[in-house]
Every structure is written in structure tokens, then in C-alpha cells.
Design a protein around this motif. Structure first.
Motif, PDB file in Angstrom:
ATOM      1  N   SER A  88       0.835  -1.200   0.000  1.00 34.60           N
ATOM      2  CA  SER A  88       0.000   0.000   0.000  1.00 34.60           C
ATOM      3  C   SER A  88       0.871   1.251   0.000  1.00 34.60           C
ATOM      4  O   SER A  88       0.476   2.281  -0.554  1.00 34.60           O
ATOM      5  N   TYR A 106      -6.520  -6.541  -1.595  1.00 38.78           N
ATOM      6  CA  TYR A 106      -5.875  -6.023  -0.386  1.00 38.78           C
ATOM      7  C   TYR A 106      -5.595  -7.170   0.574  1.00 38.78           C
ATOM      8  O   TYR A 106      -6.462  -8.008   0.834  1.00 38.78           O
ATOM      9  N   LYS A 108      -3.763  -7.485   4.294  1.00 40.30           N
ATOM     10  CA  LYS A 108      -3.075  -6.882   5.430  1.00 40.30           C
ATOM     11  C   LYS A 108      -1.858  -7.715   5.804  1.00 40.30           C
ATOM     12  O   LYS A 108      -1.952  -8.934   5.974  1.00 40.30           O
ATOM     13  N   THR A 215      -0.860  -5.244  -1.937  1.00 41.06           N
ATOM     14  CA  THR A 215      -1.966  -4.906  -2.831  1.00 41.06           C
ATOM     15  C   THR A 215      -1.699  -5.483  -4.219  1.00 41.06           C
ATOM     16  O   THR A 215      -0.553  -5.654  -4.623  1.00 41.06           O
ATOM     17  N   VAL A 280     -11.051  -4.776  -2.069  1.00 42.14           N
ATOM     18  CA  VAL A 280     -10.786  -3.563  -1.295  1.00 42.14           C
ATOM     19  C   VAL A 280     -12.086  -3.030  -0.697  1.00 42.14           C
ATOM     20  O   VAL A 280     -13.067  -2.799  -1.411  1.00 42.14           O
ATOM     21  N   ASP A 284     -10.416  -0.461   4.159  1.00 42.15           N
ATOM     22  CA  ASP A 284      -9.073  -0.562   3.590  1.00 42.15           C
ATOM     23  C   ASP A 284      -8.651   0.766   2.970  1.00 42.15           C
ATOM     24  O   ASP A 284      -7.501   1.202   3.118  1.00 42.15           O
TER      25      ASP A 284
END
Length: 315
Positions: A88, A106, A108, A215, A280, A284
């Protein structure tokens, strides 16, 4: 005759609406892959992306491997590839530079997938001890973000720490040779540092307070013109991601092999990086916006890009 002609014309006009969403035969999807533990790397190794695109009448061309997201995004900007992966933080830098790309997935990053490393015998025992020390980071990328975020969270004046701007490979060499006191980095370099370079983790992603994520990105032109193919890539990546979560050791082996790393590192790499991927969400977007605001205030990028406009939501 006129009625028959109109009937044929009406049927012809209805065909596109009745046909399933499918790319034109002979379309090509160009994916730029990184030597990194992500869903594109998994799909490349397992052959799943080729199969999914072939079912859409398209073929897949792999470009790379790229050493990091920045050169891959340069290739995307030049029109040489359609899809790639990054962080990101890399997305923020790309959007700030007005590269015509969008984020479509996305993931994490797990706490163990990022960190600030020091040598096992280093006198540095806390983030506050970094004052007066030098830290290897990649300029404007994840490394610099991790360091600056850690200093801010722990009340350390950023000007008291020397940032040494190096590529990940050069950072590793500088760290092992003692040219820097610490190294702010991400996986697989965290695992490499700990397992091969005699490093210990001074602070992981949780201690740093990192909001960073992996991403998947595509060019705007590709999204606008080949949306069914993007959906096919996205769906396949989600399938590969679920497989990786259920087969962490095997996923780690795939990633270690792709990165030309010793097989012994595979279990740790699999454990750190087989984490959920999703489309996403608004949350996010907000999280990336927080990093973007921080990037601007830290003068890493000159302007805050419109993150929401740089996202495509897939179901």
C-alpha cells in the motif's frame, strides 16, 4: 421479408446481452511478478492463472521478475504490463506520481512480515535506542514508512536517526557488513535477516503500528477495457490465497523457490505471509488514506493522492 429481416436484426442485437461476459479470443494479459510472497507468485507456480485466463479465451504473459514494486509500476506506467503486486505504501507513491493504476485486492501484512532488525549482539534494545544510529531503508517505500512510523509512535525525533537509502539487496549487504546499525524491512528479508544474517527483530509490525498491506494493482486502461479478465485474475488469486492459508508450508516452499531462497526458510515465510486477501473495502481505503496523510506530513510525497479514486471494487 421486412418482418424476417427485422427479426434477424433484433436477434443479432440481443446476442451480446445474452452471451456470458467473456474476453475476445486472442486477448493477452501481461502480469509483472515480483520475487515476493504474494498471490500472483502462487498463481504463477501453480499454473492456476493461465488456466483461468484460458477459460476466458485469453493467454497469459509473465514479465519479470521485478526486484520491487517501484520498477514494476514503472513498467505498468509505460504500458508494458497490465497487472502487478506491491505494498500500500508503493501504491501511494505511484498514485501521487499520477501513474494510471488502480488497486483491486488487499492483504493486510501480518505482524511478523515486517520489522526493524538489529544484530543479535547489538546494544540497541529499544526503538528509543535508535537515536544517533543509522538505519537502512528503501526511499519512499515500506522500509522508510516502517522506520518513520516506529519513531513517531515511540516519541523519537526522526532527525535524530540517519536514514540510509538502499535497495533491499544492498541493505542486506550493508547490514551484514556493519555499515548500518539497523534495517527496516519486510518479508522475505525479515526471515532472511533472522535465519541467515544473525539478526533479531527489534520491533515487528505490531510494535511499529504498521498499517501496511500487500496490494494487487492493474492499469486503468486494462480495467476499463478488459474487466472480465481482471475479475478472472481476482477470483483465481482468492482461490490461491485460500489454498496458501490451508497449506502454509507448501506455500512457503513455492515462495522460497521463486525467490531462490534455501528450503529451510520456507516454513517461516509461509507462516508470515499466508494471510487473507480480499477485495478492497471502505475500511481498507481509509487505512491507506491514513498512511497517505502520514506520507504527506513526513514529506515523502508532495501531495495526497485520491486513494478512493485509485480503487476498483470487485465482488
Amino acid at each position: 421479408m421486412q418482418r424476417r429481416t427485422l427479426g434477424k436484426l433484433s436477434a443479432a442485437l440481443l446476442l451480446p446481452a445474452l452471451a456470458p461476459a467473456r474476453a475476445a479470443e486472442g486477448e493477452t494479459v501481461r502480469i509483472g511478478w515480483l520475487r515476493a510472497p504474494n498471490d500472483l507468485t502462487t498463481g504463477r507456480a501453480r499454473g492456476t492463472l493461465e488456466k483461468a485466463l484460458a477459460a476466458q479465451g485469453a493467454k497469459l504473459e509473465w514479465a519479470g521478475p521485478f526486484p520491487a514494486a517501484a520498477p514494476a509500476l514503472e513498467a505498468l506506467n509505460a504500458g508494458s504490463i497490465d497487472i502487478t503486486a506491491g505494498s500500500s505504501t508503493a501504491c501511494i507513491a505511484a498514485l501521487a506520481a499520477r501513474i494510471p493504476m488502480v488497486i483491486f485486492a488487499y492483504q493486510k501484512i501480518a505482524a511478523g512480515g515486517e520489522g526493524i532488525l538489529v544484530k543479535q549482539d547489538s546494544p540497541i534494545r529499544s526503538l528509543a535506542d535508535l537515536a544517533g544510529k543509522s538505519v537502512a531503508v528503501n526511499r519512499g517505500g515500506t522500509g522508510e514508512y516502517l522506520l518513520m512510523r516506529a519513531l513517531e509512535k515511540n516519541g523519537v525525533d526522526a532527525s535524530a536517526v540517519k536514514r540510509v537509502y538502499l535497495s533491499p539487496s544492498d541493505s542486506g549487504a550493508a547490514f551484514t557488513q556493519g555499515h548500518v546499525d539497523a534495517w527496516a524491512t519486510w518479508d522475505p528479508f525479515v526471515v532472511i535477516g533472522v535465519k541467515s544474517y544473525g539478526a533479531r527483530v527489534l520491533a515487528d509490525g505490531a510494535a511499529i503500528g504498521s498499517d501496511n498491506a500487500v496490494t494487487l494493482m492493474a492499469s486503468r486502461d486494462f480495467v476499463e477495457k478488459k474487466r472480465p479478465l481482471l475479475q478472472a485474475v481476482f477470483d483465481t488469486c482468492l482461490d490461491d490465497n485460500r489454498w496458501a492459508q490451508n497449506n502454509k508450508n507448501e506455500a512457503g516452499r513455492i515462495w522460497a523457490e521463486a525467490m531462490s531462497l534455501p528450503p529451510g526458510l520456507a516454513p517461516a515465510i509461509g507462516e508470515n505471509n499466508a494471510v487473507p486477501t480480499r477485495g478492497v473495502t471502505d475500511a481498507d481505503v481509509a487505512q491507506i488514506e491514513q498512511i497517505a496523510d502520514w506520507y504527506v506530513s513526513s514529506r515523502i510525497v508532495p501531495r495526497r493522492p485520491d486513494i478512493a479514486a485509485g480503487v476498483v471494487k470487485l465482488g
